[in-house]
Write a protein that holds these residues in place. Structure first.
Motif, PDB file in Angstrom:
ATOM      1  N   GLN A 105       0.835  -1.180   0.045  1.00 47.88           N
ATOM      2  CA  GLN A 105      -0.126   0.117   0.030  1.00 47.88           C
ATOM      3  C   GLN A 105       0.851   1.211   0.086  1.00 47.88           C
ATOM      4  N   ALA A 106       0.642   2.374  -0.896  1.00 45.56           N
ATOM      5  CA  ALA A 106       1.584   3.373  -0.938  1.00 45.56           C
ATOM      6  C   ALA A 106       1.456   4.152   0.263  1.00 45.56           C
ATOM      7  N   GLY A 107       2.452   4.936   0.477  1.00 44.49           N
ATOM      8  CA  GLY A 107       2.427   5.974   1.408  1.00 44.49           C
ATOM      9  C   GLY A 107       1.978   7.523   0.985  1.00 44.49           C
ATOM     10  N   MET A 108       0.786   7.656   1.133  1.00 40.76           N
ATOM     11  CA  MET A 108       0.041   8.691   0.605  1.00 40.76           C
ATOM     12  C   MET A 108      -0.104   9.857   1.656  1.00 40.76           C
ATOM     13  N   ILE A 109       0.013  10.849   1.294  1.00 44.21           N
ATOM     14  CA  ILE A 109      -0.216  12.159   2.116  1.00 44.21           C
ATOM     15  C   ILE A 109      -1.508  12.018   2.479  1.00 44.21           C
ATOM     16  N   TRP A 110      -1.901  12.695   3.603  1.00 41.99           N
ATOM     17  CA  TRP A 110      -3.344  12.819   4.119  1.00 41.99           C
ATOM     18  C   TRP A 110      -4.214  11.647   4.037  1.00 41.99           C
ATOM     19  N   ALA A 111      -3.769  10.164   3.652  1.00 43.37           N
ATOM     20  CA  ALA A 111      -4.516   9.059   3.396  1.00 43.37           C
ATOM     21  C   ALA A 111      -3.887   7.742   4.439  1.00 43.37           C
ATOM     22  N   SER A 112      -2.658   8.010   4.533  1.00 48.28           N
ATOM     23  CA  SER A 112      -2.144   6.665   5.021  1.00 48.28           C
ATOM     24  C   SER A 112      -1.590   6.661   6.299  1.00 48.28           C
ATOM     25  N   LEU A 162      -4.894   2.590   8.339  1.00 51.80           N
ATOM     26  CA  LEU A 162      -4.663   1.906   6.730  1.00 51.80           C
ATOM     27  C   LEU A 162      -3.365   0.984   6.579  1.00 51.80           C
ATOM     28  N   ALA A 163      -2.498   1.407   7.271  1.00 58.32           N
ATOM     29  CA  ALA A 163      -1.279   0.681   7.352  1.00 58.32           C
ATOM     30  C   ALA A 163      -1.383  -0.657   8.071  1.00 58.32           C
ATOM     31  N   SER A 164      -1.985  -0.695   9.142  1.00 52.18           N
ATOM     32  CA  SER A 164      -1.959  -1.888   9.848  1.00 52.18           C
ATOM     33  C   SER A 164      -3.205  -3.109   9.319  1.00 52.18           C
ATOM     34  N   LEU A 183       1.879  -5.276   2.643  1.00 52.83           N
ATOM     35  CA  LEU A 183       2.845  -4.489   3.464  1.00 52.83           C
ATOM     36  C   LEU A 183       2.056  -2.971   3.440  1.00 52.83           C
ATOM     37  N   GLY A 184       1.816  -2.606   4.467  1.00 51.46           N
ATOM     38  CA  GLY A 184       0.928  -1.375   5.145  1.00 51.46           C
ATOM     39  C   GLY A 184       2.311  -0.393   5.101  1.00 51.46           C
ATOM     40  N   ILE A 185       1.979   0.825   4.825  1.00 55.14           N
ATOM     41  CA  ILE A 185       3.036   2.103   4.740  1.00 55.14           C
ATOM     42  C   ILE A 185       2.466   3.197   5.301  1.00 55.14           C
ATOM     43  N   GLU A 195       3.152   8.912  17.126  1.00 60.43           N
ATOM     44  CA  GLU A 195       2.304   8.426  17.656  1.00 60.43           C
ATOM     45  C   GLU A 195       1.683   7.288  16.911  1.00 60.43           C
ATOM     46  N   HIS A 196       1.462   7.749  15.257  1.00 59.24           N
ATOM     47  CA  HIS A 196       1.164   6.676  14.402  1.00 59.24           C
ATOM     48  C   HIS A 196       1.878   5.503  14.279  1.00 59.24           C
ATOM     49  N   ILE A 197       3.260   5.437  14.271  1.00 59.91           N
ATOM     50  CA  ILE A 197       4.050   4.299  14.464  1.00 59.91           C
ATOM     51  C   ILE A 197       3.689   3.479  15.626  1.00 59.91           C
ATOM     52  N   GLN A 198       3.671   4.119  16.873  1.00 62.12           N
ATOM     53  CA  GLN A 198       3.138   3.304  18.067  1.00 62.12           C
ATOM     54  C   GLN A 198       1.868   2.731  18.110  1.00 62.12           C
ATOM     55  N   LYS A 199       0.824   3.379  17.601  1.00 68.18           N
ATOM     56  CA  LYS A 199      -0.532   2.923  17.297  1.00 68.18           C
ATOM     57  C   LYS A 199      -0.380   1.776  16.251  1.00 68.18           C
ATOM     58  N   CYS A 200       0.374   1.742  15.337  1.00 60.53           N
ATOM     59  CA  CYS A 200       0.530   0.654  14.305  1.00 60.53           C
ATOM     60  C   CYS A 200       0.984  -0.329  14.875  1.00 60.53           C
TER      61      CYS A 200
END
Length: 315
Positions: free
Chosen positions: A19-26, A30-32, A40-42, A55-60
């Motif tokens: 899954q592409a790493g897109m601004i304002w979407a990813s 979505l990654a998890s 592979l989520g990004i 925060e996003h890395i920890q939540k993922c």
């Protein structure tokens, strides 16, 4: 799926689907979701302040025990902080884009991180291999968001890159189905990266208005523009018309920058302003007709990939 796939082995994932790493979407949701479904989520760090990324890395990590990655556009103003957080939080895979792969590749690899660089040309794919990256994403001009100036399509870019590099190759741009995935892999890709299809999911952090506009989009509704700044593929709306009207007056680069202003992408994709916002999406949006969970998309793409493979075997 073949068990000897270079990308599934490199990232320790089930399917060669990223899954592409897109601004304002990813974000982490979505990654998890994609990682839990076997891809592979990004997390797309391009729209995040450093503390928000942490925060996003920890939540993922809490939401999945599977591998996931962070995408880092190298134009990011606080890139040193971003890289520091990625290393501190023990992220195992980083996708870099929009910059020189030599700058961070070795440093990240010294911390046990796999590095993938996103390119839009054969020349930069070769430079990435020279820089020692673990894989490249070759992205055709069909892709949404920031894009190559040369307008090389995925169908021609993938075999041309394949001819010149020996490291694993991921295809991106215009891929949203299992058939598209198979076509890219027949052309020489080891895996595919999918962006636009994952925007139209409940897990994507983009605004509902934007998701609905993506679903309504038809062939010809997106255009690559603003090449003098950084080429970007946009849905046609009032902001796009304003850009066109300015182009009619042969504007200077400064005039284009002034019209673009600040946070134009946030306004469109995150806040849902469909008139004044910058709405970045790929050409394949014309084939996206519904909003559905990321896990369903992964399942459908893999199932269609397998059935298409059988059909092709009978040709």
């Amino acid at each position: 799926m073949a068990t000897n796939n270079k990308i599934t082995q490199l990232f320790n994932i089930e399917y060669p689907l990223i899954q592409a790493g897109m601004i304002w979407a990813s974000g982490w949701k979505l990654a998890s979701a994609v990682s839990n479904a076997g891809g592979l989520g990004i997390i797309g760090s391009g729209s995040m302040y450093p503390d928000v990324l942490r925060e996003h890395i920890q939540k993922c990590k809490k939401a999945t025990d599977k591998p996931f990655a962070v995408n880092v556009p190298m134009l990011y103003p606080e890139i040193d902080k971003i890289m520091e957080i990625i290393i501190e939080e023990d992220v195992k895979i980083v996708f870099t884009s929009a910059g020189n792969p030599k700058t961070w590749t070795k440093h990240l690899q010294e911390h046990g991180i796999k590095v993938v660089h996103v390119v839009s040309s054969v020349k930069f794919a070769m430079k990435s291999e020279e820089a020692g990256v673990d894989a490249v994403v070759a992205e055709g001009f069909e892709a949404g968001g920031h894009n190559g100036r040369d307008e090389t399509t995925t169908f021609t870019l993938i075999p041309m890159v394949k001819e010149k590099i020996s490291i694993p190759l991921i295809a991106a741009g215009g891929i949203a189905t299992g058939r598209g995935m198979l076509a890219a892999m027949v052309l020489g890709a080891d895996a595919v990266q999918v962006g636009s299809r994952f925007v139209a999911t409940p897990e994507a952090s983009s605004h509902k208005n934007f998701k609905e506009m993506v679903v309504k989009a038809k062939e010809g509704d997106t255009v690559l523009t603003l090449k003098e700044l950084a080429p970007v593929r946009l849905l046609k709306n009032k902001f796009y018309e304003d850009v066109q009207n300015l182009y009619a007056k042969a504007p200077s680069k400064e005039e284009l920058i002034e019209l673009l202003g600040r946070a134009r992408a946030k306004k469109g994709m995150f806040e849902g302003d469909l008139e004044e916002g910058e709405l970045e999406i790929g050409q394949i949006s014309g084939l996206i007709h519904d909003i559905k969970p990321a896990a369903e998309i992964v399942k459908e793409m893999i199932s269609e990939f397998e059935s298409a493979k059988k059909e092709v075997a009978q040709l």
